[in-house]
Design an enzyme around this catalytic site. Sequence first.
Site, PDB file in Angstrom:
ATOM      1  N   ASP A  32       0.788  14.602  13.254  1.00 53.52           N
ATOM      2  CA  ASP A  32       0.975  14.475  11.799  1.00 53.52           C
ATOM      3  C   ASP A  32      -0.364  14.541  11.066  1.00 53.52           C
ATOM      4  O   ASP A  32      -0.659  13.714  10.203  1.00 53.52           O
ATOM      5  CB  ASP A  32       1.716  13.179  11.473  1.00 53.52           C
ATOM      6  CG  ASP A  32       2.369  13.215  10.079  1.00 53.52           C
ATOM      7  OD1 ASP A  32       2.499  14.325   9.510  1.00 53.52           O
ATOM      8  OD2 ASP A  32       2.739  12.139   9.559  1.00 53.52           O
ATOM      9  N   PHE A  71       9.742   4.617   8.341  1.00 53.11           N
ATOM     10  CA  PHE A  71       9.848   3.577   9.358  1.00 53.11           C
ATOM     11  C   PHE A  71       9.403   2.203   8.873  1.00 53.11           C
ATOM     12  O   PHE A  71       9.598   1.215   9.568  1.00 53.11           O
ATOM     13  CB  PHE A  71       9.024   3.928  10.605  1.00 53.11           C
ATOM     14  CG  PHE A  71       9.569   5.106  11.351  1.00 53.11           C
ATOM     15  CD1 PHE A  71      10.903   5.457  11.260  1.00 53.11           C
ATOM     16  CD2 PHE A  71       8.739   5.880  12.143  1.00 53.11           C
ATOM     17  CE1 PHE A  71      11.413   6.544  11.959  1.00 53.11           C
ATOM     18  CE2 PHE A  71       9.232   6.970  12.850  1.00 53.11           C
ATOM     19  CZ  PHE A  71      10.573   7.302  12.751  1.00 53.11           C
ATOM     20  N   GLY A  72       8.784   2.118   7.726  1.00 53.75           N
ATOM     21  CA  GLY A  72       8.325   0.800   7.311  1.00 53.75           C
ATOM     22  C   GLY A  72       7.448   0.800   6.090  1.00 53.75           C
ATOM     23  O   GLY A  72       7.295   1.799   5.391  1.00 53.75           O
ATOM     24  N   LEU A 110       0.828  -1.213   0.000  1.00 56.12           N
ATOM     25  CA  LEU A 110       0.000   0.000   0.000  1.00 56.12           C
ATOM     26  C   LEU A 110       0.859   1.258   0.000  1.00 56.12           C
ATOM     27  O   LEU A 110       0.511   2.260  -0.612  1.00 56.12           O
ATOM     28  CB  LEU A 110      -0.911   0.025   1.230  1.00 56.12           C
ATOM     29  CG  LEU A 110      -2.131  -0.896   1.241  1.00 56.12           C
ATOM     30  CD1 LEU A 110      -2.822  -0.812   2.591  1.00 56.12           C
ATOM     31  CD2 LEU A 110      -3.104  -0.530   0.127  1.00 56.12           C
ATOM     32  N   GLY A 111       1.983   1.197   0.719  1.00 54.59           N
ATOM     33  CA  GLY A 111       2.827   2.388   0.796  1.00 54.59           C
ATOM     34  C   GLY A 111       4.094   2.104   1.564  1.00 54.59           C
ATOM     35  O   GLY A 111       4.278   1.039   2.149  1.00 54.59           O
TER      36      GLY A 111
END
Length: 297
Positions: free
Chosen positions: A162, A44-45, A39-40
Site C-alpha cells: 500500500d 479496519f479502525g 487522527l484518522g
Amino acid sequence: MSQCLNPDCLHRNPDGSQFCQKCGGKLRLLERYQAQRILGQGGFGRTFLAVDDFKPSKPPCVIKQFLPQAQGTATLQKAAELFDQEARRLEELGKHPQIPELLAYFTADNRQYLVQEFIDGETLQQELDNNGVFTEKKIRSLLEDLLMVLDFVHSEKVIHRDIKPENIIRRKSDKKLVLVDFGAAKQMSRTSLSVTGTVIGSAQYCAPEQAVGKPKYTSDLYSLGVTCLHLLTQMNPFDLYDAMEVEWVWRDYLNGNPVSDSFGKILDRLVETKPKSRYQSVAEVLADLQPSSGTVP
C-alpha cells in the site's frame, strides 16, 4: 483534551479526567496511554494521537484501534488477522529508523489495540497539496531515500502492498522519509509467492498482478513509481494511464515541469504493467539512478 475511545461515544473531556464525562468509560488504556484526538479512520479502525503517561516527558504516540466496518464472520475474521499481522510486521520492521516502532499490542474492553511511535511531519500528499508538484531533483531524492527502506522491508520477506503519498511521511526532525501503515503488508514465503491471496491496496497505485491477488516484491516498486508520477503531475494516477492505448501518458500532464529522458525511462520501467518488464529489485533501480560514468548510451 482527553478523547474517549468508546466508538459509540468519542466525547472529548477536559485534561486530567480519568473517566469520560458522557459514557463513564476509562480514558487511559492500560492506565498508561491517553488519547487526545482522532487522527484518522479507515476500513479496519481508527487512529488517535495520544500521550504515554509512563514516561517523564509524556511523549506523543499513536493508538490504532481495531474497529472493522466490514460485515460477516469470515470478513471480520480476515480483518482481525490483518490487524494482528500489522502488529507482528511492525515489531519485526520497526527496528529500521524509517519505520515506526511498535510500542504495545493488547486487547482492552474486548477491542484490539496497537500503540506505535508517532512520526511528526507531513505526508507527501500534504506536501504536494501545500507546495505543488515535485521537481525531478526532488523525486530522485525521494527514490534514493525510500528505496533503501523498501530494500530492508523486502529483505525481511515482506511486501508493503500500500505504498502511496499518504503512507510516506517526511519527518520534521531530519527530513527523512518514513514508510507507515503496514496494515496491508504481506509476509512472503516460497508457497505464497504462487498462491492467489486477498486483494489489498489502493486501486490507483496498485500493480496489475496485485489487483488479482498475486502481489510480488516488484508490486511495491510499481506503486512507488505511480506515487512519483502523481507527485510530478498532481493528477489522479487513473488519468495518467490511457486504457484504450494501454500505455502511460504522464508526460502529457507535466505542464512545464521538466523531466530528463534518462529519468523518464526509469519511471517508465518502474510502472511497467508486465512484472517481468519491470525492475526486479531495489538494487536495479538504484544502479540506474547513479549518474553515468561517461558510458555511451
